[in-house]
Motif scaffolding. Structure first.
Motif, PDB file in Angstrom:
ATOM      1  N   GLY A 213       3.414  -6.598 -16.657  1.00 33.92           N
ATOM      2  CA  GLY A 213       3.216  -6.380 -18.261  1.00 33.92           C
ATOM      3  C   GLY A 213       3.007  -7.528 -18.867  1.00 33.92           C
ATOM      4  O   GLY A 213       1.898  -7.426 -19.879  1.00 33.92           O
ATOM      5  N   LEU A 214       3.611  -8.499 -18.764  1.00 28.26           N
ATOM      6  CA  LEU A 214       3.225  -9.721 -19.516  1.00 28.26           C
ATOM      7  C   LEU A 214       2.047 -10.456 -19.005  1.00 28.26           C
ATOM      8  O   LEU A 214       1.218 -10.933 -19.725  1.00 28.26           O
ATOM      9  N   PHE A 215       1.634 -10.168 -17.834  1.00 30.54           N
ATOM     10  CA  PHE A 215       0.127 -10.662 -17.321  1.00 30.54           C
ATOM     11  C   PHE A 215      -0.899  -9.928 -17.797  1.00 30.54           C
ATOM     12  O   PHE A 215      -1.779 -10.607 -18.426  1.00 30.54           O
ATOM     13  N   ARG A 216      -0.814  -8.796 -18.072  1.00 32.36           N
ATOM     14  CA  ARG A 216      -1.927  -8.158 -18.626  1.00 32.36           C
ATOM     15  C   ARG A 216      -1.721  -8.279 -20.292  1.00 32.36           C
ATOM     16  O   ARG A 216      -3.057  -8.234 -20.952  1.00 32.36           O
ATOM     17  N   SER A 222     -10.367  -7.423 -17.631  1.00 31.50           N
ATOM     18  CA  SER A 222     -10.965  -6.088 -17.537  1.00 31.50           C
ATOM     19  C   SER A 222     -10.065  -5.174 -17.152  1.00 31.50           C
ATOM     20  O   SER A 222      -9.164  -5.576 -16.411  1.00 31.50           O
ATOM     21  N   ASP A 223     -10.006  -3.817 -17.456  1.00 31.05           N
ATOM     22  CA  ASP A 223      -9.031  -2.779 -16.672  1.00 31.05           C
ATOM     23  C   ASP A 223      -9.342  -2.908 -15.227  1.00 31.05           C
ATOM     24  O   ASP A 223      -8.132  -2.827 -14.505  1.00 31.05           O
ATOM     25  N   GLY A 224     -10.499  -2.835 -14.666  1.00 33.07           N
ATOM     26  CA  GLY A 224     -10.532  -2.938 -13.389  1.00 33.07           C
ATOM     27  C   GLY A 224      -9.639  -4.346 -12.844  1.00 33.07           C
ATOM     28  O   GLY A 224      -9.082  -4.434 -11.730  1.00 33.07           O
ATOM     29  N   ALA A 229      -5.226  -6.906  -9.942  1.00 39.86           N
ATOM     30  CA  ALA A 229      -4.223  -7.928  -9.828  1.00 39.86           C
ATOM     31  C   ALA A 229      -2.703  -7.070  -9.764  1.00 39.86           C
ATOM     32  O   ALA A 229      -1.945  -7.712  -9.068  1.00 39.86           O
ATOM     33  N   GLU A 230      -2.371  -6.151 -10.553  1.00 34.51           N
ATOM     34  CA  GLU A 230      -1.342  -5.214 -10.353  1.00 34.51           C
ATOM     35  C   GLU A 230      -1.001  -4.919  -9.232  1.00 34.51           C
ATOM     36  O   GLU A 230      -0.045  -4.924  -8.524  1.00 34.51           O
ATOM     37  N   LYS A 231      -2.058  -4.175  -8.230  1.00 32.93           N
ATOM     38  CA  LYS A 231      -1.824  -3.819  -7.253  1.00 32.93           C
ATOM     39  C   LYS A 231      -1.506  -4.947  -6.375  1.00 32.93           C
ATOM     40  O   LYS A 231      -0.999  -4.572  -5.314  1.00 32.93           O
ATOM     41  N   ARG A 232      -2.414  -5.841  -6.207  1.00 30.77           N
ATOM     42  CA  ARG A 232      -1.876  -6.782  -5.180  1.00 30.77           C
ATOM     43  C   ARG A 232      -0.521  -7.330  -5.312  1.00 30.77           C
ATOM     44  O   ARG A 232       0.238  -7.820  -4.479  1.00 30.77           O
ATOM     45  N   LEU A 233      -0.119  -7.596  -6.677  1.00 25.16           N
ATOM     46  CA  LEU A 233       1.180  -8.064  -6.892  1.00 25.16           C
ATOM     47  C   LEU A 233       2.190  -7.079  -6.484  1.00 25.16           C
ATOM     48  O   LEU A 233       3.320  -7.544  -5.892  1.00 25.16           O
ATOM     49  N   LEU A 234       2.185  -5.720  -6.733  1.00 24.35           N
ATOM     50  CA  LEU A 234       3.128  -5.090  -6.454  1.00 24.35           C
ATOM     51  C   LEU A 234       3.071  -4.565  -4.995  1.00 24.35           C
ATOM     52  O   LEU A 234       4.262  -4.293  -4.539  1.00 24.35           O
ATOM     53  N   ALA A 235       2.042  -4.612  -4.332  1.00 25.59           N
ATOM     54  CA  ALA A 235       2.086  -4.077  -3.023  1.00 25.59           C
ATOM     55  C   ALA A 235       2.485  -5.296  -2.163  1.00 25.59           C
ATOM     56  O   ALA A 235       2.857  -5.102  -1.151  1.00 25.59           O
ATOM     57  N   ALA A 236       2.307  -6.616  -2.523  1.00 25.04           N
ATOM     58  CA  ALA A 236       2.618  -7.732  -1.715  1.00 25.04           C
ATOM     59  C   ALA A 236       3.435  -8.830  -2.434  1.00 25.04           C
ATOM     60  O   ALA A 236       2.848  -9.963  -2.947  1.00 25.04           O
ATOM     61  N   PRO A 237       4.591  -8.458  -2.614  1.00 27.21           N
ATOM     62  CA  PRO A 237       5.540  -9.397  -3.618  1.00 27.21           C
ATOM     63  C   PRO A 237       5.899 -10.802  -2.945  1.00 27.21           C
ATOM     64  O   PRO A 237       6.333 -11.571  -3.728  1.00 27.21           O
ATOM     65  N   THR A 238       5.404 -11.049  -1.733  1.00 26.60           N
ATOM     66  CA  THR A 238       5.532 -12.022  -1.292  1.00 26.60           C
ATOM     67  C   THR A 238       4.514 -13.087  -1.642  1.00 26.60           C
ATOM     68  O   THR A 238       4.640 -14.331  -1.452  1.00 26.60           O
ATOM     69  N   SER A 239       3.481 -12.788  -2.233  1.00 26.47           N
ATOM     70  CA  SER A 239       2.609 -13.655  -3.002  1.00 26.47           C
ATOM     71  C   SER A 239       2.400 -13.392  -4.439  1.00 26.47           C
ATOM     72  O   SER A 239       2.230 -12.395  -4.979  1.00 26.47           O
ATOM     73  N   THR A 240       2.778 -14.278  -5.178  1.00 29.75           N
ATOM     74  CA  THR A 240       2.421 -14.102  -6.685  1.00 29.75           C
ATOM     75  C   THR A 240       1.197 -14.137  -7.100  1.00 29.75           C
ATOM     76  O   THR A 240       1.014 -13.616  -8.275  1.00 29.75           O
ATOM     77  N   GLY A 241       0.153 -14.541  -6.145  1.00 29.60           N
ATOM     78  CA  GLY A 241      -1.088 -14.528  -6.564  1.00 29.60           C
ATOM     79  C   GLY A 241      -1.420 -15.652  -7.914  1.00 29.60           C
ATOM     80  O   GLY A 241      -1.574 -15.137  -8.923  1.00 29.60           O
TER      81      GLY A 241
END
Length: 254
Positions: A213-216, A222-224, A229-241
């Protein structure tokens, strides 16, 4: 049924030597005990009188009065002080001894006063909540809901100030480590270590949705791009990106 009592329960001596009145009394007594063993026991058997029930605790305990004055349910108070609801109920009904830790928690959350007094029953010193509050002029009066609302407002202000100090300290610590790593020419390795530590912290404290939420809100994507970014962060919490920190444009100042 009467002749069963005569044959089985009444001694022959009573039948022969006792007067009819005594015999009838004996029959009535036994019949009453059989038909109503608990209801008639005290009336007909003085040698086995029922044990009196313990006196019920007062329903106007000081903790209950303070809680009700604050406008809280037992569950709401339990949530605030970190105890189970039935524990609060036992404290109010005097079925559980209040510890010093419990008293301090209640005082901290409700803004009431606590006392170390002598219990009337056990004559031992116990911790308890006072339903009176000392005013600025030195007088004492009943704890009321305004006392609770004023105390909660003060707590909120303290918590907000404390959180601000923690946030500044955390940001300063990360900046200090980054500056030290740059001077030591170890910035890439330190950045990688920090990334792993941050990822572990985000996962441990379930901060993923808040970070997203803070990131967005803070980054112009863009929405895409935001969804990816959200998908990568939530699916792979071992990498903050940390690569997400590349903004499309400079952040807005002010």
């Amino acid at each position: 049924m009467l002749w069963l009592f005569i044959g089985s329960d009444a001694p022959r001596g009573i039948m022969r030597n006792s007067c009819p009145c005594e015999h009838v009394t004996h029959l009535i007594r036994n019949a009453a005990l059989v038909l109503h063993p608990f209801r008639c026991r005290d009336q007909f058997d003085t040698h086995h009188s029922a044990t009196p029930m313990p006196r019920q605790p007062s329903v106007t305990s000081s903790l209950r009065r303070v809680r009700q004055a604050a406008g809280l349910t037992q569950q709401q108070l339990a949530d605030q002080i970190g105890l189970a609801r039935d524990t609060v109920e036992k404290l109010e009904n005097k079925r559980l001894k209040m510890s010093h830790d419990m008293a301090v928690r209640i005082r901290h959350q409700l803004g009431c006063e606590i006392v170390f007094r002598k219990d009337k029953g056990s004559q031992k010193k116990v911790w308890d909540v006072s339903d009176k509050k000392t005013r600025e002029d030195g007088t004492r009066s009943d704890y009321v809901q305004k006392d609770y609302t004023n105390h909660r407002a003060m707590l909120s202000a303290i918590m907000e100030e404390r959180d601000g100090l923690w946030e500044e300290g955390l940001a300063s610590a990360v900046t200090l480590v980054a500056q030290a790593a740059r001077k030591a020419k170890r910035l890439p390795a330190v950045a990688h270590a920090l990334e792993q530590s941050l990822a572990s912290t985000i996962e441990s404290f379930a901060l993923e949705n808040h970070v997203v939420g803070l990131f967005r809100a803070d980054y112009e994507l863009s929405d895409g791009e935001a969804k990816a970014a959200e998908k990568r962060l939530l699916a792979a919490p071992t990498s903050t990106g940390l690569e997400f920190s590349r903004r499309k444009s400079a952040p807005h100042s002010g």
